[in-house]
Design a protein around this motif. Structure first.
Motif, PDB file in Angstrom:
ATOM      1  N   VAL A  13     100.568  42.344  90.469  1.00 32.26           N
ATOM      2  CA  VAL A  13     100.400  42.692  89.052  1.00 32.26           C
ATOM      3  C   VAL A  13     101.727  43.071  88.400  1.00 32.26           C
ATOM      4  O   VAL A  13     102.712  43.378  89.070  1.00 32.26           O
ATOM      5  N   ARG A  14     101.730  43.031  87.070  1.00 30.72           N
ATOM      6  CA  ARG A  14     102.896  43.439  86.290  1.00 30.72           C
ATOM      7  C   ARG A  14     102.795  44.950  86.065  1.00 30.72           C
ATOM      8  O   ARG A  14     101.894  45.425  85.381  1.00 30.72           O
ATOM      9  N   VAL A  15     103.713  45.707  86.657  1.00 30.40           N
ATOM     10  CA  VAL A  15     103.676  47.164  86.582  1.00 30.40           C
ATOM     11  C   VAL A  15     104.899  47.670  85.826  1.00 30.40           C
ATOM     12  O   VAL A  15     106.033  47.323  86.161  1.00 30.40           O
ATOM     13  N   TYR A  16     104.659  48.502  84.820  1.00 28.03           N
ATOM     14  CA  TYR A  16     105.732  49.171  84.098  1.00 28.03           C
ATOM     15  C   TYR A  16     105.722  50.650  84.458  1.00 28.03           C
ATOM     16  O   TYR A  16     104.700  51.217  84.842  1.00 28.03           O
ATOM     17  N   ASP A  17     106.864  51.298  84.309  1.00 27.85           N
ATOM     18  CA  ASP A  17     106.937  52.753  84.314  1.00 27.85           C
ATOM     19  C   ASP A  17     107.878  53.134  83.179  1.00 27.85           C
ATOM     20  O   ASP A  17     108.321  52.278  82.410  1.00 27.85           O
ATOM     21  N   ASN A  18     108.209  54.418  83.062  1.00 31.32           N
ATOM     22  CA  ASN A  18     109.022  54.812  81.910  1.00 31.32           C
ATOM     23  C   ASN A  18     110.447  54.258  81.987  1.00 31.32           C
ATOM     24  O   ASN A  18     111.136  54.181  80.974  1.00 31.32           O
ATOM     25  N   GLU A  19     110.892  53.833  83.172  1.00 37.28           N
ATOM     26  CA  GLU A  19     112.230  53.268  83.277  1.00 37.28           C
ATOM     27  C   GLU A  19     112.265  51.791  82.882  1.00 37.28           C
ATOM     28  O   GLU A  19     113.272  51.305  82.389  1.00 37.28           O
TER      29      GLU A  19
ATOM     30  N   ASP B 112     109.749  42.917  74.228  1.00 39.84           N
ATOM     31  CA  ASP B 112     108.367  42.805  73.792  1.00 39.84           C
ATOM     32  C   ASP B 112     107.515  43.436  74.885  1.00 39.84           C
ATOM     33  O   ASP B 112     107.996  43.767  75.970  1.00 39.84           O
ATOM     34  N   PHE B 113     106.251  43.581  74.601  1.00 39.45           N
ATOM     35  CA  PHE B 113     105.331  44.129  75.589  1.00 39.45           C
ATOM     36  C   PHE B 113     104.326  43.046  75.935  1.00 39.45           C
ATOM     37  O   PHE B 113     103.662  42.508  75.056  1.00 39.45           O
ATOM     38  N   GLN B 114     104.226  42.715  77.215  1.00 41.31           N
ATOM     39  CA  GLN B 114     103.393  41.594  77.634  1.00 41.31           C
ATOM     40  C   GLN B 114     101.932  42.003  77.737  1.00 41.31           C
ATOM     41  O   GLN B 114     101.586  42.923  78.451  1.00 41.31           O
ATOM     42  N   GLY B 115     101.085  41.288  76.996  1.00 41.64           N
ATOM     43  CA  GLY B 115      99.648  41.498  77.120  1.00 41.64           C
ATOM     44  C   GLY B 115      99.094  42.486  76.128  1.00 41.64           C
ATOM     45  O   GLY B 115      99.811  43.293  75.544  1.00 41.64           O
ATOM     46  N   ARG B 116      97.790  42.428  75.942  1.00 38.01           N
ATOM     47  CA  ARG B 116      97.106  43.302  74.994  1.00 38.01           C
ATOM     48  C   ARG B 116      96.088  44.208  75.656  1.00 38.01           C
ATOM     49  O   ARG B 116      95.350  44.916  74.976  1.00 38.01           O
ATOM     50  N   LYS B 117      96.025  44.166  76.999  1.00 33.98           N
ATOM     51  CA  LYS B 117      95.148  45.077  77.728  1.00 33.98           C
ATOM     52  C   LYS B 117      95.998  45.834  78.748  1.00 33.98           C
ATOM     53  O   LYS B 117      96.584  45.216  79.643  1.00 33.98           O
ATOM     54  N   LEU B 118      96.048  47.135  78.617  1.00 32.80           N
ATOM     55  CA  LEU B 118      96.904  47.954  79.473  1.00 32.80           C
ATOM     56  C   LEU B 118      96.068  48.921  80.290  1.00 32.80           C
ATOM     57  O   LEU B 118      95.208  49.621  79.749  1.00 32.80           O
ATOM     58  N   LEU B 119      96.339  48.976  81.582  1.00 34.73           N
ATOM     59  CA  LEU B 119      95.755  49.977  82.464  1.00 34.73           C
ATOM     60  C   LEU B 119      96.801  51.053  82.706  1.00 34.73           C
ATOM     61  O   LEU B 119      97.869  50.771  83.263  1.00 34.73           O
ATOM     62  N   VAL B 120      96.532  52.274  82.274  1.00 31.82           N
ATOM     63  CA  VAL B 120      97.418  53.414  82.520  1.00 31.82           C
ATOM     64  C   VAL B 120      96.897  54.170  83.732  1.00 31.82           C
ATOM     65  O   VAL B 120      95.738  54.603  83.748  1.00 31.82           O
ATOM     66  N   VAL B 121      97.736  54.322  84.734  1.00 28.66           N
ATOM     67  CA  VAL B 121      97.356  55.049  85.939  1.00 28.66           C
ATOM     68  C   VAL B 121      98.043  56.408  85.913  1.00 28.66           C
ATOM     69  O   VAL B 121      99.261  56.502  86.047  1.00 28.66           O
TER      70      VAL B 121
ATOM     71  N   ARG C  86      82.028  51.860  92.978  1.00 31.30           N
ATOM     72  CA  ARG C  86      83.158  50.984  92.705  1.00 31.30           C
ATOM     73  C   ARG C  86      82.862  50.105  91.498  1.00 31.30           C
ATOM     74  O   ARG C  86      81.717  49.728  91.254  1.00 31.30           O
ATOM     75  N   SER C  87      83.922  49.804  90.744  1.00 33.33           N
ATOM     76  CA  SER C  87      83.785  48.911  89.607  1.00 33.33           C
ATOM     77  C   SER C  87      85.069  48.118  89.446  1.00 33.33           C
ATOM     78  O   SER C  87      86.115  48.497  89.969  1.00 33.33           O
ATOM     79  N   LYS C  88      84.971  47.004  88.717  1.00 30.53           N
ATOM     80  CA  LYS C  88      86.137  46.166  88.474  1.00 30.53           C
ATOM     81  C   LYS C  88      86.602  46.328  87.034  1.00 30.53           C
ATOM     82  O   LYS C  88      85.804  46.533  86.134  1.00 30.53           O
ATOM     83  N   LEU C  89      87.909  46.238  86.841  1.00 26.66           N
ATOM     84  CA  LEU C  89      88.497  46.358  85.513  1.00 26.66           C
ATOM     85  C   LEU C  89      89.515  45.246  85.336  1.00 26.66           C
ATOM     86  O   LEU C  89      90.340  44.995  86.221  1.00 26.66           O
ATOM     87  N   ASP C  90      89.471  44.570  84.188  1.00 26.01           N
ATOM     88  CA  ASP C  90      90.481  43.551  83.925  1.00 26.01           C
ATOM     89  C   ASP C  90      91.532  44.090  82.967  1.00 26.01           C
ATOM     90  O   ASP C  90      91.253  44.955  82.139  1.00 26.01           O
ATOM     91  N   PHE C  91      92.752  43.597  83.094  1.00 26.29           N
ATOM     92  CA  PHE C  91      93.889  44.085  82.312  1.00 26.29           C
ATOM     93  C   PHE C  91      94.949  42.992  82.294  1.00 26.29           C
ATOM     94  O   PHE C  91      94.870  41.989  83.016  1.00 26.29           O
ATOM     95  N   ASP C  92      95.970  43.199  81.482  1.00 23.29           N
ATOM     96  CA  ASP C  92      97.129  42.301  81.475  1.00 23.29           C
ATOM     97  C   ASP C  92      98.317  42.909  82.207  1.00 23.29           C
ATOM     98  O   ASP C  92      99.103  42.199  82.832  1.00 23.29           O
ATOM     99  N   SER C  93      98.471  44.236  82.090  1.00 23.60           N
ATOM    100  CA  SER C  93      99.598  44.912  82.735  1.00 23.60           C
ATOM    101  C   SER C  93      99.218  46.356  83.024  1.00 23.60           C
ATOM    102  O   SER C  93      98.199  46.864  82.528  1.00 23.60           O
ATOM    103  N   VAL C  94     100.054  47.008  83.825  1.00 27.26           N
ATOM    104  CA  VAL C  94      99.787  48.379  84.288  1.00 27.26           C
ATOM    105  C   VAL C  94     100.962  49.267  83.907  1.00 27.26           C
ATOM    106  O   VAL C  94     102.129  48.860  84.021  1.00 27.26           O
ATOM    107  N   PHE C  95     100.662  50.477  83.455  1.00 22.61           N
ATOM    108  CA  PHE C  95     101.697  51.493  83.250  1.00 22.61           C
ATOM    109  C   PHE C  95     101.436  52.615  84.244  1.00 22.61           C
ATOM    110  O   PHE C  95     100.380  53.257  84.214  1.00 22.61           O
ATOM    111  N   ALA C  96     102.387  52.848  85.151  1.00 17.67           N
ATOM    112  CA  ALA C  96     102.230  53.859  86.199  1.00 17.67           C
ATOM    113  C   ALA C  96     102.904  55.154  85.784  1.00 17.67           C
ATOM    114  O   ALA C  96     104.099  55.171  85.469  1.00 17.67           O
TER     115      ALA C  96
END
Length: 478
Positions: free
Chosen positions: A155-161, A168-177, A253-263
């Motif tokens: 997956v595409r994972v971002y953090d504050n760095e 630009d920011f890739q995708g319109r669905k973000l999972l924040v962990v 358990r459940s499934k979630l769809d997203f475009d990218s992740v912010f850790a």
């Protein structure tokens, strides 16, 4: 000797800059080392406070524009995130004009760019050259903890760095962990810029260090804006580039769809490259052992900022600077105390917290009262539409001869970080509640809530017996 210094500072973030600039200003020969010119300014300028608050500023403008539709305005289109990110970079560059190698050299510092490691108890080596110092300060900061979940490489994972280096920011669905301050701040900002945000947090409340009733208000406001928040939830596995398997508290358990992740799952320290063992610096559980004077197990090497292992704020690094400078020049040594520390989570509304919290006072065995006031009847909150606001205040127990002091507290409201400043001052200076009670506030400034909660406390004195006495005394005098 050319490479001998009164002070060597490793790391040019908030703590390192504060110490080194003062030493240079008074004429002591001072060396500061950082990885690169672009890294000067540390996490605050490059990945933290400055870019995140610039992003939040733009997101609030967008949100306010949408709110104007309630009054007949028409707003259309989607924010251009590339332009937003360019604004963030532009704000950084304004500040970078006085946080770069050339500027620091003009201020009298010797600046060396490269990775430093210890060479001996009073020396470091950078790019093959050895530099010696009477004292050395480690101010190398911290870095985001990596997300360690099966399938994370998919997956595409971002953090504050990595987030603020984007055009630009890739995708319109973000999972924040992670539901700490970074997660909720960035999550809300991107939500307001048109990104669909789902936040998962392993605990029972977002912002676990905050008062539960304060955090609950922010939780509700975020959900009202459209953020999906899943508490007691963890990412069990990434099963595809855009799919996560979540595990909830009851093991459903459940499934979630997203475009990218912010850790945003905490911070860690890079200690291995420093060769700490060469100079007798001990570590424990991934942290440097530091005493209350910010001194390592090598008496001539100190820490400042995140690397010290205490609270990870830029203003905590500034506090460390003041402590170190006092102890380097004064025979009266001071110990680090966070009894008057404060912090702000820059969501909308903001949460501002200061001083001792309940867990601190219970541990210290202090007698205190807990005051709580909602803003439903505050005139400014009514006209500015934040009647949901709340203030929690801790004060010491009073008596005939004992003044009541402000020990700590927390507020949620727009601009809470500004509104609470006079309470922080009263707490820091040991003022009693009469300082707030007797202050004349211009009506209807928002900070009048600080007085209102004290007035309500004073009204408790008016028992039936006191009221009866006062009526008789008035009639006797008049």
């Amino acid at each position: 000797m050319e490479n001998s210094f009164d002070m060597i500072v490793i790391g040019a973030g908030s703590g390192g800059l504060g110490v080194s600039l003062f030493m240079a200003k008074i004429g002591l020969k001072t060396l500061i080392v950082d990885e690169s010119d672009a890294h000067i300014g540390g996490d605050c300028l490059n990945y933290g406070c400055v870019p995140s608050k610039a992003l939040i500023h733009v997101s609030r403008l967008v949100s306010d524009a949408r709110k104007s539709e309630d009054f007949g305005m028409s707003v259309s289109g989607q924010p251009d995130i590339a332009k937003v990110m360019q604004y963030v970079v532009d704000r950084q560059e304004v500040i970078r004009k006085h946080e770069n190698a050339d500027f620091l050299r003009q201020e009298g510092l010797e600046v060396v760019l490269g990775r430093a490691r210890f060479h001996s108890s009073h020396s470091i080596i950078v790019n093959g050259t050895v530099y010696t110092g009477r004292k050395i300060v480690l101010a190398t900061g911290s870095s985001p903890r990596a997300l360690d979940v099966p399938g994370v490489d998919l997956v595409r994972v971002y953090d504050n760095e990595s987030l603020f280096g984007l055009h630009d920011f890739q995708g319109r669905k973000l999972l924040v962990v992670g539901g700490g301050p970074i997660g909720v701040e960035i999550g809300q900002a991107l939500l307001r810029l048109g990104v669909q945000v789902t936040l998962v947090h392993r605990g029972a409340q977002i912002l676990p260090k905050e008062e539960p009733e304060i955090a609950a208000i922010l939780h509700q406001k975020l959900e009202e804006e459209g953020m999906q928040i899943l508490l007691n939830t963890q990412v069990h596995q990434f099963t595809a580039p855009n799919e996560a398997l979540l595990v909830h508290g009851d093991r459903i358990r459940s499934k979630l769809d997203f475009d990218s992740v912010f850790a945003s799952i905490g911070r860690t320290y890079e200690l291995g490259s420093l060769d700490l063992e060469k100079v007798g610096i001990e570590t424990e559980k991934g942290k440097i052992k530091v005493n209350q004077y910010l001194q390592t197990t090598n008496k001539d090497i100190f820490t400042a900022g995140d690397i010290a292992g205490y609270l990870q704020f830029s203003h905590a690094a500034e506090q460390h600077t003041r402590l170190l400078l006092n102890n380097l020049f004064s025979p009266l040594k001071k110990k680090l105390s966070n009894d008057h520390m404060s912090w702000v989570t820059f969501t909308d509304p903001e949460i501002a917290t200061f001083g001792l919290q309940k867990i601190d006072m219970d541990r210290k065995g202090l007698d205190y009262e807990r005051l709580v006031m909602g803003f439903e009847d505050d005139d400014r909150a009514v006209v500015d539409s934040y009647r949901y606001g709340k203030l929690v205040l801790y004060i010491s127990k009073g008596g005939l001869l004992r003044k009541q002091k402000i020990l700590g507290g927390s507020m949620i409201a727009p601009n809470a970080g500004e509104l609470i400043q006079e309470l922080i001052l009263a707490n820091t200076m040991g003022l009693d509640i009469d300082a707030i009670f007797n202050k004349i506030y211009p009506y209807p400034v928002a900070s009048r809530v600080n007085q209102m909660i004290i007035v309500k406390q004073k009204e408790k004195i008016l028992t039936p017996t006191i009221n009866t006495f006062l009526r008789k005394w008035y009639r006797f005098l008049n």
